[in-house]
Design an enzyme around this catalytic site. Structure first.
Site, PDB file in Angstrom:
ATOM      1  N   ASP A  12      47.792  50.454  36.204  1.00 24.53           N
ATOM      2  CA  ASP A  12      47.716  50.019  37.589  1.00 24.53           C
ATOM      3  C   ASP A  12      48.823  48.990  37.818  1.00 24.53           C
ATOM      4  O   ASP A  12      49.313  48.370  36.875  1.00 24.53           O
ATOM      5  CB  ASP A  12      46.321  49.434  37.862  1.00 24.53           C
ATOM      6  N   SER A  13      49.182  48.822  39.086  1.00 24.08           N
ATOM      7  CA  SER A  13      50.367  48.025  39.412  1.00 24.08           C
ATOM      8  C   SER A  13      50.108  46.536  39.557  1.00 24.08           C
ATOM      9  O   SER A  13      50.983  45.723  39.295  1.00 24.08           O
ATOM     10  CB  SER A  13      50.914  48.516  40.745  1.00 24.08           C
ATOM     11  N   GLY A  14      48.934  46.187  40.013  1.00 24.54           N
ATOM     12  CA  GLY A  14      48.666  44.782  40.345  1.00 24.54           C
ATOM     13  C   GLY A  14      48.280  44.618  41.799  1.00 24.54           C
ATOM     14  O   GLY A  14      47.836  43.548  42.205  1.00 24.54           O
ATOM     15  N   GLY A  15      48.436  45.687  42.603  1.00 22.08           N
ATOM     16  CA  GLY A  15      48.042  45.629  44.018  1.00 22.08           C
ATOM     17  C   GLY A  15      46.578  45.256  44.181  1.00 22.08           C
ATOM     18  O   GLY A  15      46.203  44.515  45.091  1.00 22.08           O
ATOM     19  N   PHE A  16      45.752  45.735  43.260  1.00 21.23           N
ATOM     20  CA  PHE A  16      44.318  45.473  43.326  1.00 21.23           C
ATOM     21  C   PHE A  16      44.013  43.984  43.098  1.00 21.23           C
ATOM     22  O   PHE A  16      43.008  43.471  43.579  1.00 21.23           O
ATOM     23  CB  PHE A  16      43.598  46.335  42.271  1.00 21.23           C
TER      24      PHE A  16
ATOM     25  N   ASP B 191      50.720  48.700  45.813  1.00 17.41           N
ATOM     26  CA  ASP B 191      50.140  48.862  47.153  1.00 17.41           C
ATOM     27  C   ASP B 191      49.551  47.547  47.628  1.00 17.41           C
ATOM     28  O   ASP B 191      49.426  46.601  46.861  1.00 17.41           O
ATOM     29  CB  ASP B 191      49.052  49.948  47.143  1.00 17.41           C
TER      30      ASP B 191
ATOM     31  N   GLN C  19      46.253  53.810  51.690  1.00 14.58           N
ATOM     32  CA  GLN C  19      45.415  52.718  52.202  1.00 14.58           C
ATOM     33  C   GLN C  19      44.956  53.076  53.619  1.00 14.58           C
ATOM     34  O   GLN C  19      45.099  54.207  54.044  1.00 14.58           O
ATOM     35  CB  GLN C  19      46.189  51.388  52.158  1.00 14.58           C
TER      36      GLN C  19
ATOM     37  N   CYS D 100      24.059  56.187  17.442  1.00 20.45           N
ATOM     38  CA  CYS D 100      22.853  57.023  17.438  1.00 20.45           C
ATOM     39  C   CYS D 100      22.606  57.672  16.077  1.00 20.45           C
ATOM     40  O   CYS D 100      21.472  57.942  15.710  1.00 20.45           O
ATOM     41  CB  CYS D 100      22.946  58.077  18.528  1.00 20.45           C
TER      42      CYS D 100
ATOM     43  N   HIS E 272      28.266  53.905  22.403  1.00 20.72           N
ATOM     44  CA  HIS E 272      27.351  54.935  22.863  1.00 20.72           C
ATOM     45  C   HIS E 272      27.601  55.303  24.334  1.00 20.72           C
ATOM     46  O   HIS E 272      27.663  56.484  24.685  1.00 20.72           O
ATOM     47  CB  HIS E 272      25.895  54.500  22.683  1.00 20.72           C
TER      48      HIS E 272
HETATM   49 ZN   LIG Z   1      25.032  57.572  21.058  1.00 20.64          ZN
END
Ligand SMILES: [Zn+2]
Length: 368
Positions: free
Chosen positions: A92-96, A146, A185, A305, A331
Site C-alpha cells: 500500500d502507498s500510505g494514502g490510507f 490516493d 475514491q 490443531c 490457526h
Molecule cells: Zn487449526
C-alpha cells in the site's frame, strides 16, 4: 512489463475464479491477503505463511520507509528477502495513513505531509516518491498514492480528494516501474465515484481498488456503494476491495465481483482469543474450554490443531503466554486459506449462493 496479469478461469454470475500472474508467482483469486503492515504478519514467520497456503500478503510502504528505512531493506534487495517470504507481496502507498492522525500533518496538492514516527521529521510523500519507495521494496503490486478521505466529510472535500487522487495517480503511473493498481475514491457519492472511476480507469492500470470504504460508514451504505461501483470498472481486470475481511463479507464481496481482499481480521481476532472453526467463532478464553481435550477445530490440519488442545490453548491465553497468540494466529490464517479454497471451488461448481448460506449459518451462531 506484460500487459495481462489476470486470467479468469471460471465465473458464476458476477463471481470470478481467476489467476494473477506476478513476478514472485501465480496467485489464485478470489484471494485473501493477511496484513503485514510493518513487514510481519503479527506473530507468524514467513516459512509458516508459505506452509499455511498464503499466496500473497500486503505490507505498507510508508511504514517501511519510516522504519527500518529503504537503506536497510535495500541491503536485502527488497522486502521478500528482508521478511523471509518469497511469494508475491502487495504494498500500500500510505494514502490510507491520512486517516491516522498521529501520522498526518496535512494534505497539499503536491502530496501528503507526514510526521515520521521514528524521529518526528516532517516528510512530504509525493506520488513519484511513493512509486520509487514501492519500486525499491520490490513490490509485486504497488498501490497508487490516493487521497483517502475520512467518512462523513462534506461533498466539496470529497470532490477535492477525487481530484487529487486523479492527479496523483497520473504522476504515480509515470514513475512506477512495475505492476500497479489505481484506486477509486468518491466517498458515498455515486456521481463522484463515476467521475473517479472514469478518470482512473482511463490510465490503464493493471488492476483497480475500490478505496475509501470500510472506514466507519454503516455496513449497508458500504455495500450499496460497492455494488454501484463495480460496474464502473473494466470486466477483464482484477478488482480489489481494501480492508474487508470477515468470511461473510468476503463471500458477499465476491458475489458482487471482487477478486482481492485484505484484513487484519484473522490475526487481530486471534490476539483477542477468538478462533474461527467449522462450527463458528469460539472465544477460547471462556471457562467452558478449560477442560476440552479436542483441537480448536477437528476439520483443521494446522499445527495448532494437530499438536494441541483447546484446554492447552485456553491455559496459554489465560496466562498471556505468547505461544497462545502464535497458535491462534496460525490457526485463523489456515482457516481463512481453506475458506478461500472452498470459495473458489464453489464458483467452479456453480454453488456460490449455497456457500454464502452455509457461511452465514456458521458465523451467525452465537457459540462463543
Ligand atoms: Zn487449526
Amino acid at each position: 512489463m506484460r500487459d495481462e496479469i489476470f486470467t479468469i478461469l471460471s465465473r458464476q454470475g458476477k463471481s470470478r475464479h481467476g489467476v494473477l500472474h506476478l513476478p514472485h508467482g501465480d496467485v489464485e483469486t478470489p484471494v485473501f491477503m493477511p496484513v503485514a503492515t510493518k513487514g510481519t504478519v503479527k506473530t507468524i514467520p514467513g516459512w509458516d505463511l508459505e506452509k499455511l497456503g498464503v499466496s500473497m500478503i500486503i505490507s505498507n510502504s510508508l511504514h517501511l520507509y519510516f522504519r527500518p528505512g529503504l537503506d536497510i531493506i535495500s541491503l536485502f534487495g527488497g522486502i521478500h528477502e528482508f521478511m523471509g517470504f518469497r511469494k508475491p507481496v502487495f504494498t500500500d502507498s500510505g494514502g490510507f495513513q491520512i486517516l491516522k492522525e498521529h501520522f498526518l500533518i496535512g494534505v497539499r496538492d503536491e502530496g501528503i505531509y507526514f510526521r515520521s514516527p521514528s524521529d518526528g521529521v516532517k516528510v512530504l510523500l509525493t506520488p513519484g516518491m511513493s512509486a520509487s519507495i514501492q519500486d525499491s521494496l520490490g513490490s509485486d503490486i504497488a498501490m497508487a498514492l490516493d487521497y483517502c478521505i475520512p467518512y462523513g466529510k462534506s461533498k466539496r472535500s470529497v470532490e477535492r480528494a477525487v481530484k487529487l487522487t486523479t492527479k496523483w495517480a497520473r504522476e504515480f503511473k509515470e514513475k512506477r516501474k512495475g505492476i500497479s493498481f489505481g484506486i477509486i475514491q468518491g466517498g458515498v457519492y455515486q456521481d463522484l465515484r463515476e467521475i473517479s472511476s472514469s478518470q482512473i480507469t482511463s490510465m490503464d492500470f493493471e488492476g483497480y481498488a475500490i478505496g475509501g470504504l470500510s472506514i466507519g460508514e454503516p455496513r449497508e451504505i458500504m455495500y450499496k456503494v460497492l455494488e454501484d461501483s463495480i460496474p464502473l470498472l473494466p470486466e477483464e481486470k482484477p478488482r480489489y476491495f481494501m480492508g474487508l475481511g470477515s468470511p461473510l463479507d468476503i463471500v458477499r464481496g465476491v458475489m458482487m465481483g471482487i477478486d482481492i481482499f485484505d484484513s487484519v481480521f484473522p490475526t487481530r481476532n486471534a490476539r483477542h482469543g477468538i478462533a474461527f472453526t467449522s462450527e463458528g467463532a469460539i472465544d477460547i478464553r471462556k471457562s467452558k474450554y478449560r477442560d476440552q481435550i479436542i483441537p480448536l477445530d477437528r476439520d483443521c490440519d494446522c499445527h495448532a490443531c494437530r499438536y494441541y488442545t483447546r484446554a492447552y490453548i485456553h491455559h496459554l491465553m489465560k496466562e498471556n503466554e505468547l505461544l497462545g497468540l502464535y497458535l491462534l494466529s496460525l490457526h485463523n490464517i489456515r482457516f481463512m486459506m481453506k475458506f478461500m479454497d472452498s470459495l473458489r471451488d464453489s464458483i467452479d461448481k456453480n454453488r456460490i449462493e449455497d456457500f454464502y448460506q452455509e457461511t452465514k449459518e456458521i458465523f451467525s451462531k452465537k457459540n462463543v
